[in-house]
Design an enzyme around this catalytic site. Structure first.
Site, PDB file in Angstrom:
ATOM      1  CB  SER A 107      -0.928   0.009   1.220  1.00  0.00           C
ATOM      2  OG  SER A 107      -1.860  -1.035   1.148  1.00  0.00           O
ATOM      3  CG  HIS A 168      -1.858   2.626   7.773  1.00  0.00           C
ATOM      4  ND1 HIS A 168      -2.207   1.853   6.695  1.00  0.00           N
ATOM      5  CD2 HIS A 168      -1.402   1.762   8.713  1.00  0.00           C
ATOM      6  CE1 HIS A 168      -1.981   0.569   6.973  1.00  0.00           C
ATOM      7  NE2 HIS A 168      -1.477   0.499   8.191  1.00  0.00           N
ATOM      8  CD  GLU A 232     -12.424   5.950  22.808  1.00  0.00           C
ATOM      9  OE1 GLU A 232     -13.516   5.429  22.522  1.00  0.00           O
ATOM     10  OE2 GLU A 232     -11.649   6.423  21.939  1.00  0.00           O
ATOM     11  CG  ASP A 303     -14.744   5.290  17.448  1.00  0.00           C
ATOM     12  OD1 ASP A 303     -14.419   6.169  18.269  1.00  0.00           O
ATOM     13  OD2 ASP A 303     -14.158   4.195  17.357  1.00  0.00           O
ATOM     14  CD  GLU A 329      -6.440   4.102   3.632  1.00  0.00           C
ATOM     15  OE1 GLU A 329      -5.790   3.082   3.327  1.00  0.00           O
ATOM     16  OE2 GLU A 329      -6.124   4.859   4.577  1.00  0.00           O
ATOM     17  CG  HIS A 338      -3.800  -8.041   5.278  1.00  0.00           C
ATOM     18  ND1 HIS A 338      -3.031  -8.746   4.377  1.00  0.00           N
ATOM     19  CD2 HIS A 338      -3.605  -6.725   5.001  1.00  0.00           C
ATOM     20  CE1 HIS A 338      -2.386  -7.900   3.582  1.00  0.00           C
ATOM     21  NE2 HIS A 338      -2.721  -6.666   3.938  1.00  0.00           N
ATOM     22  CG  HIS A 376      -3.125  -3.751  -2.625  1.00  0.00           C
ATOM     23  ND1 HIS A 376      -3.930  -4.600  -1.887  1.00  0.00           N
ATOM     24  CD2 HIS A 376      -2.621  -2.850  -1.732  1.00  0.00           C
ATOM     25  CE1 HIS A 376      -3.910  -4.241  -0.616  1.00  0.00           C
ATOM     26  NE2 HIS A 376      -3.131  -3.174  -0.487  1.00  0.00           N
ATOM     27  CG  HIS A 448      -1.465  -6.771  -0.615  1.00  0.00           C
ATOM     28  ND1 HIS A 448      -0.581  -5.723  -0.559  1.00  0.00           N
ATOM     29  CD2 HIS A 448      -2.214  -6.674   0.515  1.00  0.00           C
ATOM     30  CE1 HIS A 448      -0.778  -5.015   0.537  1.00  0.00           C
ATOM     31  NE2 HIS A 448      -1.758  -5.589   1.213  1.00  0.00           N
TER      32      HIS A 448
END
Length: 519
Positions: A107, A168, A232, A303, A329, A338, A376, A448
Protein backbone atom coordinates in the site's frame (compact mmCIF):
# COMPACT_ATOMS: atom_id res chain seq x y z
CA UNK A 1 -33.66 -30.68 6.27
CA UNK A 2 -32.40 -27.64 4.37
CA UNK A 3 -30.04 -25.34 6.25
CA UNK A 4 -31.14 -21.78 7.09
CA UNK A 5 -29.11 -20.27 4.26
CA UNK A 6 -30.72 -22.72 1.82
CA UNK A 7 -34.20 -21.70 2.96
CA UNK A 8 -33.26 -18.04 2.51
CA UNK A 9 -31.93 -18.70 -0.97
CA UNK A 10 -35.05 -20.66 -1.88
CA UNK A 11 -37.23 -17.79 -0.67
CA UNK A 12 -35.32 -15.32 -2.79
CA UNK A 13 -35.48 -17.64 -5.75
CA UNK A 14 -39.25 -18.07 -5.37
CA UNK A 15 -39.70 -14.30 -5.23
CA UNK A 16 -38.07 -13.85 -8.61
CA UNK A 17 -40.38 -11.64 -10.62
CA UNK A 18 -41.92 -12.83 -13.83
CA UNK A 19 -40.30 -9.83 -15.49
CA UNK A 20 -36.92 -11.55 -15.59
CA UNK A 21 -38.44 -14.53 -17.36
CA UNK A 22 -39.61 -12.26 -20.17
CA UNK A 23 -36.86 -11.63 -22.77
CA UNK A 24 -38.26 -8.16 -23.35
CA UNK A 25 -37.23 -7.16 -19.81
CA UNK A 26 -33.58 -7.70 -20.64
CA UNK A 27 -33.92 -6.06 -24.08
CA UNK A 28 -35.49 -2.96 -22.58
CA UNK A 29 -32.83 -2.82 -19.91
CA UNK A 30 -30.10 -2.99 -22.53
CA UNK A 31 -31.74 -0.26 -24.63
CA UNK A 32 -31.92 2.08 -21.64
CA UNK A 33 -28.27 1.42 -20.91
CA UNK A 34 -27.45 2.12 -24.55
CA UNK A 35 -29.25 5.48 -24.44
CA UNK A 36 -27.23 6.41 -21.37
CA UNK A 37 -23.99 5.35 -23.04
CA UNK A 38 -24.73 7.43 -26.15
CA UNK A 39 -25.06 10.54 -23.98
CA UNK A 40 -21.45 10.08 -22.90
CA UNK A 41 -20.39 11.38 -26.30
CA UNK A 42 -21.10 14.82 -24.86
CA UNK A 43 -17.87 15.07 -22.87
CA UNK A 44 -17.57 17.14 -19.73
CA UNK A 45 -14.45 19.18 -20.49
CA UNK A 46 -14.94 21.80 -17.79
CA UNK A 47 -12.27 22.63 -15.24
CA UNK A 48 -12.67 20.59 -12.05
CA UNK A 49 -13.06 22.98 -9.16
CA UNK A 50 -13.07 20.05 -6.71
CA UNK A 51 -11.40 16.64 -6.72
CA UNK A 52 -12.38 13.74 -4.48
CA UNK A 53 -10.33 10.55 -4.51
CA UNK A 54 -11.88 7.54 -2.78
CA UNK A 55 -9.35 4.79 -2.16
CA UNK A 56 -10.61 1.38 -1.10
CA UNK A 57 -7.49 -0.23 0.34
CA UNK A 58 -7.39 -3.80 -0.94
CA UNK A 59 -10.65 -3.36 -2.86
CA UNK A 60 -10.08 -5.68 -5.81
CA UNK A 61 -12.75 -6.43 -8.39
CA UNK A 62 -13.94 -9.54 -6.54
CA UNK A 63 -14.38 -7.40 -3.43
CA UNK A 64 -16.41 -4.84 -5.40
CA UNK A 65 -18.68 -7.58 -6.75
CA UNK A 66 -19.18 -9.21 -3.35
CA UNK A 67 -19.83 -5.83 -1.72
CA UNK A 68 -22.46 -5.09 -4.38
CA UNK A 69 -24.25 -8.34 -3.56
CA UNK A 70 -23.99 -7.67 0.17
CA UNK A 71 -25.35 -4.14 -0.14
CA UNK A 72 -28.29 -5.42 -2.17
CA UNK A 73 -29.01 -8.21 0.30
CA UNK A 74 -28.93 -5.71 3.18
CA UNK A 75 -31.76 -3.97 1.29
CA UNK A 76 -33.73 -7.24 1.03
CA UNK A 77 -32.80 -7.76 -2.61
CA UNK A 78 -31.13 -10.79 -4.13
CA UNK A 79 -28.04 -8.64 -4.51
CA UNK A 80 -26.60 -9.45 -7.91
CA UNK A 81 -28.84 -6.95 -9.70
CA UNK A 82 -28.18 -4.09 -7.29
CA UNK A 83 -25.83 -1.18 -7.92
CA UNK A 84 -23.15 0.29 -5.75
CA UNK A 85 -22.72 4.05 -5.93
CA UNK A 86 -19.41 3.51 -7.70
CA UNK A 87 -21.16 1.25 -10.23
CA UNK A 88 -23.12 4.29 -11.39
CA UNK A 89 -19.98 6.17 -12.45
CA UNK A 90 -19.91 6.45 -16.28
CA UNK A 91 -16.22 5.81 -16.85
CA UNK A 92 -14.30 2.71 -15.76
CA UNK A 93 -10.67 1.79 -16.33
CA UNK A 94 -8.13 -0.67 -15.00
CA UNK A 95 -5.01 0.17 -13.01
CA UNK A 96 -1.76 -1.84 -13.12
CA UNK A 97 -0.67 -1.93 -9.50
CA UNK A 98 2.86 -3.38 -9.45
CA UNK A 99 5.62 -1.56 -7.55
CA UNK A 100 8.98 -0.89 -9.18
CA UNK A 101 10.45 -3.83 -7.26
CA UNK A 102 7.35 -5.96 -6.63
CA UNK A 103 4.98 -7.87 -8.87
CA UNK A 104 2.43 -8.01 -6.05
CA UNK A 105 2.51 -4.55 -4.46
CA UNK A 106 2.06 -3.03 -1.03
CA UNK A 107 0.00 0.00 0.00
CA UNK A 108 2.96 2.38 0.34
CA UNK A 109 4.48 2.07 -3.12
CA UNK A 110 1.02 2.12 -4.67
CA UNK A 111 -0.02 5.22 -2.69
CA UNK A 112 3.05 7.01 -4.03
CA UNK A 113 1.89 6.10 -7.54
CA UNK A 114 -1.73 7.26 -7.38
CA UNK A 115 -1.00 10.34 -5.24
CA UNK A 116 2.42 11.49 -6.42
CA UNK A 117 2.32 10.26 -10.02
CA UNK A 118 5.55 8.25 -9.70
CA UNK A 119 5.93 4.50 -9.23
CA UNK A 120 8.11 3.51 -6.29
CA UNK A 121 9.51 0.61 -4.29
CA UNK A 122 7.29 -1.30 -1.87
CA UNK A 123 7.32 0.01 1.68
CA UNK A 124 8.31 3.58 0.74
CA UNK A 125 6.07 6.66 0.65
CA UNK A 126 6.45 9.98 -1.13
CA UNK A 127 9.83 9.12 -2.62
CA UNK A 128 11.06 7.83 -5.96
CA UNK A 129 12.33 4.33 -6.73
CA UNK A 130 15.85 5.59 -6.01
CA UNK A 131 15.06 5.16 -2.30
CA UNK A 132 15.71 1.79 -0.67
CA UNK A 133 13.30 0.74 2.04
CA UNK A 134 14.47 1.49 5.59
CA UNK A 135 17.65 3.24 4.39
CA UNK A 136 17.25 6.82 5.53
CA UNK A 137 20.38 8.02 3.74
CA UNK A 138 18.84 7.25 0.34
CA UNK A 139 15.96 9.70 0.88
CA UNK A 140 17.45 13.18 0.44
CA UNK A 141 16.94 14.52 -3.07
CA UNK A 142 14.53 11.75 -4.01
CA UNK A 143 11.35 13.20 -2.50
CA UNK A 144 8.27 13.52 -4.71
CA UNK A 145 5.21 15.66 -4.02
CA UNK A 146 1.54 14.69 -4.14
CA UNK A 147 -1.61 16.03 -5.75
CA UNK A 148 -2.68 17.18 -2.29
CA UNK A 149 0.28 19.55 -2.25
CA UNK A 150 -0.33 20.61 -5.85
CA UNK A 151 -3.91 21.50 -4.92
CA UNK A 152 -2.82 23.40 -1.83
CA UNK A 153 -0.29 25.41 -3.86
CA UNK A 154 -3.07 26.30 -6.30
CA UNK A 155 -5.07 27.85 -3.45
CA UNK A 156 -7.49 24.99 -2.85
CA UNK A 157 -8.44 23.59 0.54
CA UNK A 158 -7.30 20.02 1.17
CA UNK A 159 -8.34 17.17 3.43
CA UNK A 160 -7.51 13.61 4.45
CA UNK A 161 -10.11 11.21 5.85
CA UNK A 162 -9.26 7.58 6.64
CA UNK A 163 -10.44 4.65 8.72
CA UNK A 164 -6.81 3.70 9.44
CA UNK A 165 -4.35 5.77 11.44
CA UNK A 166 -3.70 9.11 9.72
CA UNK A 167 -0.01 8.23 9.39
CA UNK A 168 -0.68 4.87 7.70
CA UNK A 169 0.62 4.05 4.22
CA UNK A 170 -2.18 5.54 2.13
CA UNK A 171 -2.59 8.97 3.77
CA UNK A 172 1.12 9.38 4.44
CA UNK A 173 2.00 9.45 0.73
CA UNK A 174 -0.06 12.64 0.50
CA UNK A 175 2.31 14.59 2.76
CA UNK A 176 5.33 12.52 3.88
CA UNK A 177 8.63 11.39 2.40
CA UNK A 178 9.78 8.25 4.15
CA UNK A 179 12.06 5.35 3.36
CA UNK A 180 9.88 3.17 5.59
CA UNK A 181 6.09 3.22 5.86
CA UNK A 182 6.38 1.79 9.39
CA UNK A 183 8.11 4.85 10.87
CA UNK A 184 4.83 6.01 12.44
CA UNK A 185 6.60 7.87 15.26
CA UNK A 186 10.23 8.22 16.32
CA UNK A 187 9.67 5.20 18.58
CA UNK A 188 9.51 2.95 15.51
CA UNK A 189 12.65 4.38 13.89
CA UNK A 190 16.18 3.01 14.26
CA UNK A 191 18.58 5.46 15.97
CA UNK A 192 20.73 5.80 12.85
CA UNK A 193 17.73 7.01 10.80
CA UNK A 194 17.05 9.76 13.34
CA UNK A 195 20.75 10.67 13.43
CA UNK A 196 20.77 10.92 9.64
CA UNK A 197 17.96 13.48 9.79
CA UNK A 198 14.91 11.46 8.82
CA UNK A 199 11.63 12.40 10.49
CA UNK A 200 8.85 10.10 11.57
CA UNK A 201 5.61 10.22 9.57
CA UNK A 202 3.46 11.71 12.35
CA UNK A 203 5.88 14.62 12.67
CA UNK A 204 5.87 15.11 8.90
CA UNK A 205 2.07 15.33 8.91
CA UNK A 206 2.32 18.65 10.72
CA UNK A 207 5.64 19.89 9.31
CA UNK A 208 5.55 19.29 5.57
CA UNK A 209 2.15 20.79 4.73
CA UNK A 210 1.17 22.57 7.96
CA UNK A 211 -2.07 24.05 6.60
CA UNK A 212 -4.06 20.92 5.71
CA UNK A 213 -7.61 21.99 6.56
CA UNK A 214 -9.07 18.60 7.51
CA UNK A 215 -7.34 15.53 8.98
CA UNK A 216 -9.51 12.72 10.37
CA UNK A 217 -8.90 9.08 11.26
CA UNK A 218 -7.08 7.12 13.95
CA UNK A 219 -3.52 7.27 15.26
CA UNK A 220 -3.66 9.14 18.59
CA UNK A 221 -0.89 7.13 20.25
CA UNK A 222 1.73 8.36 17.80
CA UNK A 223 1.00 11.98 18.66
CA UNK A 224 1.75 11.91 22.41
CA UNK A 225 4.85 11.41 24.61
CA UNK A 226 5.79 7.84 25.49
CA UNK A 227 3.66 6.27 28.21
CA UNK A 228 1.04 9.02 28.11
CA UNK A 229 -2.34 7.47 28.93
CA UNK A 230 -4.86 7.55 26.11
CA UNK A 231 -7.85 9.79 26.73
CA UNK A 232 -10.31 6.99 25.92
CA UNK A 233 -8.47 3.86 27.13
CA UNK A 234 -6.62 5.21 30.13
CA UNK A 235 -5.75 1.84 31.68
CA UNK A 236 -4.72 0.03 28.51
CA UNK A 237 -0.93 0.01 28.09
CA UNK A 238 -0.97 -0.84 24.38
CA UNK A 239 -2.69 2.46 23.65
CA UNK A 240 -0.23 4.68 25.51
CA UNK A 241 1.73 7.36 23.70
CA UNK A 242 4.86 6.33 21.83
CA UNK A 243 6.86 9.50 21.13
CA UNK A 244 10.44 9.53 22.39
CA UNK A 245 10.91 13.25 21.69
CA UNK A 246 8.33 14.18 24.33
CA UNK A 247 6.20 16.18 21.90
CA UNK A 248 2.44 16.49 22.00
CA UNK A 249 1.79 16.83 18.29
CA UNK A 250 -1.80 17.96 18.76
CA UNK A 251 -0.37 21.03 20.49
CA UNK A 252 2.24 21.40 17.74
CA UNK A 253 -0.57 21.26 15.18
CA UNK A 254 -2.57 23.93 16.99
CA UNK A 255 0.45 26.19 17.50
CA UNK A 256 1.22 26.23 13.78
CA UNK A 257 -2.19 27.69 12.92
CA UNK A 258 -2.77 31.42 12.42
CA UNK A 259 -4.14 33.05 15.54
CA UNK A 260 -7.08 34.51 13.63
CA UNK A 261 -8.23 31.04 12.50
CA UNK A 262 -10.41 28.61 14.42
CA UNK A 263 -8.60 25.27 14.87
CA UNK A 264 -10.38 22.39 16.56
CA UNK A 265 -9.01 19.06 17.77
CA UNK A 266 -11.63 16.40 18.60
CA UNK A 267 -11.32 12.76 19.61
CA UNK A 268 -14.92 11.52 19.72
CA UNK A 269 -18.05 11.51 17.59
CA UNK A 270 -20.19 13.75 19.78
CA UNK A 271 -17.61 16.54 19.78
CA UNK A 272 -17.21 16.20 16.03
CA UNK A 273 -20.92 16.40 15.27
CA UNK A 274 -21.48 19.30 17.66
CA UNK A 275 -19.02 21.57 15.83
CA UNK A 276 -20.29 24.67 14.07
CA UNK A 277 -18.60 23.87 10.78
CA UNK A 278 -19.09 27.37 9.42
CA UNK A 279 -16.67 28.56 12.08
CA UNK A 280 -14.05 25.78 11.82
CA UNK A 281 -11.04 26.62 9.65
CA UNK A 282 -8.83 23.66 10.59
CA UNK A 283 -9.99 20.31 11.98
CA UNK A 284 -7.93 17.48 13.46
CA UNK A 285 -9.96 14.44 14.48
CA UNK A 286 -8.20 11.43 15.98
CA UNK A 287 -10.84 8.95 17.07
CA UNK A 288 -8.79 5.89 18.05
CA UNK A 289 -5.24 5.27 19.36
CA UNK A 290 -4.36 3.15 16.31
CA UNK A 291 -6.76 2.32 13.47
CA UNK A 292 -10.46 3.02 13.74
CA UNK A 293 -12.76 0.16 14.63
CA UNK A 294 -14.29 -2.01 11.94
CA UNK A 295 -17.70 -0.70 10.93
CA UNK A 296 -19.33 -3.85 12.32
CA UNK A 297 -17.65 -3.24 15.70
CA UNK A 298 -17.87 0.57 15.75
CA UNK A 299 -19.18 2.24 18.89
CA UNK A 300 -21.66 4.69 17.37
CA UNK A 301 -21.52 6.80 20.54
CA UNK A 302 -17.79 7.49 20.39
CA UNK A 303 -16.59 6.90 16.82
CA UNK A 304 -17.99 8.54 13.67
CA UNK A 305 -18.64 6.49 10.55
CA UNK A 306 -16.68 7.11 7.38
CA UNK A 307 -19.79 8.69 5.86
CA UNK A 308 -20.09 11.11 8.77
CA UNK A 309 -16.43 12.10 8.50
CA UNK A 310 -16.77 12.69 4.76
CA UNK A 311 -19.83 14.85 5.28
CA UNK A 312 -18.02 17.01 7.84
CA UNK A 313 -14.92 17.27 5.66
CA UNK A 314 -16.81 18.43 2.57
CA UNK A 315 -18.79 21.02 4.53
CA UNK A 316 -15.54 22.58 5.74
CA UNK A 317 -13.61 22.29 2.48
CA UNK A 318 -16.32 23.56 0.13
CA UNK A 319 -16.31 26.96 1.83
CA UNK A 320 -13.20 27.76 -0.24
CA UNK A 321 -14.34 29.47 -3.48
CA UNK A 322 -11.29 28.03 -5.23
CA UNK A 323 -12.40 24.48 -4.50
CA UNK A 324 -10.80 21.54 -2.72
CA UNK A 325 -9.00 18.21 -2.92
CA UNK A 326 -10.14 15.44 -0.57
CA UNK A 327 -8.55 12.02 -0.09
CA UNK A 328 -10.89 9.46 1.47
CA UNK A 329 -9.59 6.01 2.39
CA UNK A 330 -11.69 3.00 3.26
CA UNK A 331 -8.56 1.56 4.79
CA UNK A 332 -9.85 -1.37 6.78
CA UNK A 333 -11.16 -3.30 3.80
CA UNK A 334 -7.55 -4.37 3.53
CA UNK A 335 -7.28 -5.32 7.20
CA UNK A 336 -10.38 -7.49 7.09
CA UNK A 337 -8.96 -9.43 4.17
CA UNK A 338 -5.54 -9.82 5.79
CA UNK A 339 -7.25 -11.41 8.79
CA UNK A 340 -9.33 -13.66 6.54
CA UNK A 341 -12.46 -11.96 7.86
CA UNK A 342 -14.46 -11.38 4.71
CA UNK A 343 -17.52 -10.08 6.52
CA UNK A 344 -15.52 -7.30 8.15
CA UNK A 345 -13.88 -6.42 4.81
CA UNK A 346 -17.12 -6.33 2.84
CA UNK A 347 -19.00 -4.23 5.39
CA UNK A 348 -16.10 -1.77 5.23
CA UNK A 349 -16.51 -1.65 1.44
CA UNK A 350 -20.25 -1.05 1.75
CA UNK A 351 -19.66 1.79 4.21
CA UNK A 352 -17.17 3.40 1.83
CA UNK A 353 -19.79 3.14 -0.91
CA UNK A 354 -22.24 4.90 1.41
CA UNK A 355 -19.69 7.69 1.80
CA UNK A 356 -19.35 7.91 -1.98
CA UNK A 357 -23.10 8.40 -2.21
CA UNK A 358 -23.03 11.13 0.44
CA UNK A 359 -20.22 12.95 -1.37
CA UNK A 360 -22.21 12.75 -4.59
CA UNK A 361 -25.22 14.32 -2.89
CA UNK A 362 -23.09 17.21 -1.62
CA UNK A 363 -21.27 18.03 -4.88
CA UNK A 364 -22.02 18.60 -8.55
CA UNK A 365 -21.01 16.61 -11.62
CA UNK A 366 -20.42 19.94 -13.32
CA UNK A 367 -17.43 20.97 -11.23
CA UNK A 368 -16.34 17.96 -9.16
CA UNK A 369 -14.16 15.13 -10.45
CA UNK A 370 -14.67 12.03 -8.32
CA UNK A 371 -12.40 9.02 -8.71
CA UNK A 372 -12.84 5.70 -6.91
CA UNK A 373 -10.10 3.10 -7.07
CA UNK A 374 -8.00 0.65 -5.06
CA UNK A 375 -4.31 0.38 -4.36
CA UNK A 376 -4.21 -3.39 -4.88
CA UNK A 377 -6.31 -6.52 -4.70
CA UNK A 378 -6.33 -9.56 -2.37
CA UNK A 379 -6.39 -13.32 -2.90
CA UNK A 380 -10.12 -13.20 -2.11
CA UNK A 381 -12.67 -14.99 -4.22
CA UNK A 382 -16.19 -16.38 -4.14
CA UNK A 383 -17.62 -19.18 -6.23
CA UNK A 384 -18.89 -22.72 -5.86
CA UNK A 385 -21.82 -22.50 -8.32
CA UNK A 386 -24.01 -20.71 -5.81
CA UNK A 387 -27.62 -20.06 -6.91
CA UNK A 388 -29.02 -16.60 -7.55
CA UNK A 389 -29.55 -14.72 -4.29
CA UNK A 390 -27.35 -17.04 -2.25
CA UNK A 391 -26.30 -15.19 0.93
CA UNK A 392 -22.85 -13.83 0.17
CA UNK A 393 -21.50 -15.31 3.40
CA UNK A 394 -23.31 -18.61 2.88
CA UNK A 395 -22.25 -22.10 1.85
CA UNK A 396 -21.85 -23.43 -1.65
CA UNK A 397 -24.88 -25.54 -2.67
CA UNK A 398 -22.93 -28.80 -2.72
CA UNK A 399 -20.28 -30.60 -0.72
CA UNK A 400 -16.83 -31.28 -2.02
CA UNK A 401 -16.77 -34.27 -4.35
CA UNK A 402 -13.36 -35.17 -2.93
CA UNK A 403 -13.70 -35.09 0.86
CA UNK A 404 -17.53 -34.80 0.97
CA UNK A 405 -17.33 -31.75 3.26
CA UNK A 406 -19.26 -28.45 3.00
CA UNK A 407 -17.50 -25.21 2.10
CA UNK A 408 -18.31 -21.52 1.93
CA UNK A 409 -18.67 -19.62 -1.30
CA UNK A 410 -16.06 -17.11 -0.06
CA UNK A 411 -12.51 -18.46 0.07
CA UNK A 412 -8.95 -17.12 0.25
CA UNK A 413 -5.93 -18.35 -1.66
CA UNK A 414 -3.88 -18.09 1.52
CA UNK A 415 -4.20 -16.84 5.08
CA UNK A 416 -5.17 -17.76 8.64
CA UNK A 417 -8.32 -19.64 7.61
CA UNK A 418 -6.26 -22.78 6.98
CA UNK A 419 -6.75 -23.53 10.69
CA UNK A 420 -10.49 -23.99 10.30
CA UNK A 421 -11.66 -27.51 10.94
CA UNK A 422 -13.71 -28.64 7.98
CA UNK A 423 -16.40 -29.97 10.28
CA UNK A 424 -16.84 -26.48 11.71
CA UNK A 425 -17.89 -24.96 8.40
CA UNK A 426 -21.62 -24.37 8.61
CA UNK A 427 -24.00 -21.58 7.74
CA UNK A 428 -24.09 -20.22 11.30
CA UNK A 429 -20.34 -20.02 11.85
CA UNK A 430 -19.71 -18.59 8.38
CA UNK A 431 -22.09 -15.71 9.06
CA UNK A 432 -20.20 -14.56 12.18
CA UNK A 433 -18.50 -11.16 11.86
CA UNK A 434 -15.06 -12.57 12.68
CA UNK A 435 -15.34 -15.89 10.86
CA UNK A 436 -12.10 -16.60 9.03
CA UNK A 437 -12.87 -18.06 5.63
CA UNK A 438 -11.01 -21.17 4.53
CA UNK A 439 -7.64 -20.63 2.90
CA UNK A 440 -5.55 -22.93 0.73
CA UNK A 441 -2.08 -21.95 1.95
CA UNK A 442 -1.39 -21.56 5.70
CA UNK A 443 -0.22 -18.05 6.56
CA UNK A 444 -0.71 -15.94 9.68
CA UNK A 445 -1.88 -13.10 7.42
CA UNK A 446 -3.48 -13.32 3.99
CA UNK A 447 -1.58 -11.56 1.20
CA UNK A 448 -2.35 -8.99 -1.44
CA UNK A 449 -3.24 -10.02 -4.97
CA UNK A 450 -1.40 -8.88 -8.06
CA UNK A 451 -4.19 -8.40 -10.62
CA UNK A 452 -5.37 -5.06 -11.97
CA UNK A 453 -7.92 -3.05 -9.97
CA UNK A 454 -10.78 -0.89 -11.21
CA UNK A 455 -10.88 2.90 -11.53
CA UNK A 456 -14.34 4.51 -11.52
CA UNK A 457 -14.65 8.17 -12.52
CA UNK A 458 -17.27 10.89 -12.98
CA UNK A 459 -17.20 14.63 -13.49
CA UNK A 460 -14.90 16.93 -15.48
CA UNK A 461 -12.38 15.04 -17.64
CA UNK A 462 -13.43 11.69 -16.18
CA UNK A 463 -13.30 10.24 -19.71
CA UNK A 464 -9.49 10.42 -19.58
CA UNK A 465 -9.68 7.32 -17.37
CA UNK A 466 -10.64 5.02 -20.18
CA UNK A 467 -8.52 1.88 -20.58
CA UNK A 468 -5.70 0.00 -18.90
CA UNK A 469 -3.38 2.45 -17.19
CA UNK A 470 -0.27 2.48 -15.09
CA UNK A 471 -1.34 3.43 -11.57
CA UNK A 472 0.79 6.57 -11.53
CA UNK A 473 -1.34 8.01 -14.37
CA UNK A 474 -4.23 8.70 -11.99
CA UNK A 475 -2.99 11.91 -10.26
CA UNK A 476 -1.87 13.33 -13.60
CA UNK A 477 -5.45 13.04 -14.88
CA UNK A 478 -6.82 14.67 -11.74
CA UNK A 479 -4.28 17.49 -11.99
CA UNK A 480 -5.02 18.02 -15.68
CA UNK A 481 -8.75 18.23 -14.96
CA UNK A 482 -8.22 20.79 -12.19
CA UNK A 483 -5.49 22.82 -13.94
CA UNK A 484 -3.03 22.32 -11.10
CA UNK A 485 0.51 21.01 -10.78
CA UNK A 486 2.40 20.72 -14.04
CA UNK A 487 -0.79 20.38 -16.10
CA UNK A 488 -1.67 24.01 -16.75
CA UNK A 489 -0.53 24.67 -20.35
CA UNK A 490 -4.03 23.91 -21.66
CA UNK A 491 -5.63 26.34 -19.19
CA UNK A 492 -6.37 30.00 -19.80
CA UNK A 493 -5.18 32.61 -17.33
CA UNK A 494 -7.10 32.16 -14.11
CA UNK A 495 -8.61 28.87 -15.23
CA UNK A 496 -7.28 27.20 -12.11
CA UNK A 497 -10.15 28.80 -10.24
CA UNK A 498 -12.82 28.59 -12.93
CA UNK A 499 -15.88 26.49 -12.28
CA UNK A 500 -17.48 26.46 -15.70
CA UNK A 501 -16.87 26.31 -19.42
CA UNK A 502 -14.79 23.89 -21.43
CA UNK A 503 -11.03 23.92 -21.39
CA UNK A 504 -9.80 26.49 -23.96
CA UNK A 505 -8.13 24.08 -26.39
CA UNK A 506 -11.14 21.78 -26.53
CA UNK A 507 -13.49 24.77 -26.85
CA UNK A 508 -11.53 26.06 -29.86
CA UNK A 509 -11.41 22.61 -31.42
CA UNK A 510 -15.16 22.25 -31.00
CA UNK A 511 -15.75 25.62 -32.69
CA UNK A 512 -13.54 24.72 -35.66
CA UNK A 513 -15.31 21.40 -36.17
CA UNK A 514 -18.72 23.11 -35.92
CA UNK A 515 -17.79 25.73 -38.55
CA UNK A 516 -16.49 23.02 -40.86
CA UNK A 517 -19.75 21.11 -40.44
CA UNK A 518 -21.88 24.21 -41.16
CA UNK A 519 -19.95 25.46 -44.18
Amino acid sequence: LPLPWQLAAQGLHQSTGAKEKNPQYWRNQAQETLKTALKLQQLNTKVAKNIILFLGDGMGVSTVTAARILKGQLQNMKGEESLLEMDKFPYVALSKTYNTNAQVPDSAGTATAYLCGVKANEGTVGVSAAVTRAQCNTTAGNEVTSILKWAKEAGKSVGIVTTTRVNHATPSAAYAHSANRDWYSDNEMPPEAIQQGCKDIAQQLFDNIPDIEVIMGGGRKYMFPKNTSDVEYQNDDKYRGTRLDGKNLTDVWRDKKPKDKNSRYVWNRSDLLSLNLMEVDFLLGLFEPIDMMYELDRNAQTDPSLTEMVQVAIKILQRNPRGFFLLVEGGRIDHGHHEGKAKQALYEAVEMDNAIGKAGDMTSLEDTLTVVTADHSHVFTFGGYTPRGNPIFGLAPMHSDVDKMPFTSILYGNGPGFKISLTAVCSLSAAHANYQAQAAVPLHQETHGGEDVAIFAKGPMAHLLHGVHEQNYIPHVMAYAACIGQNTDHCSSGAQHSTGGPLPFLSTLTSVLLLKFLF
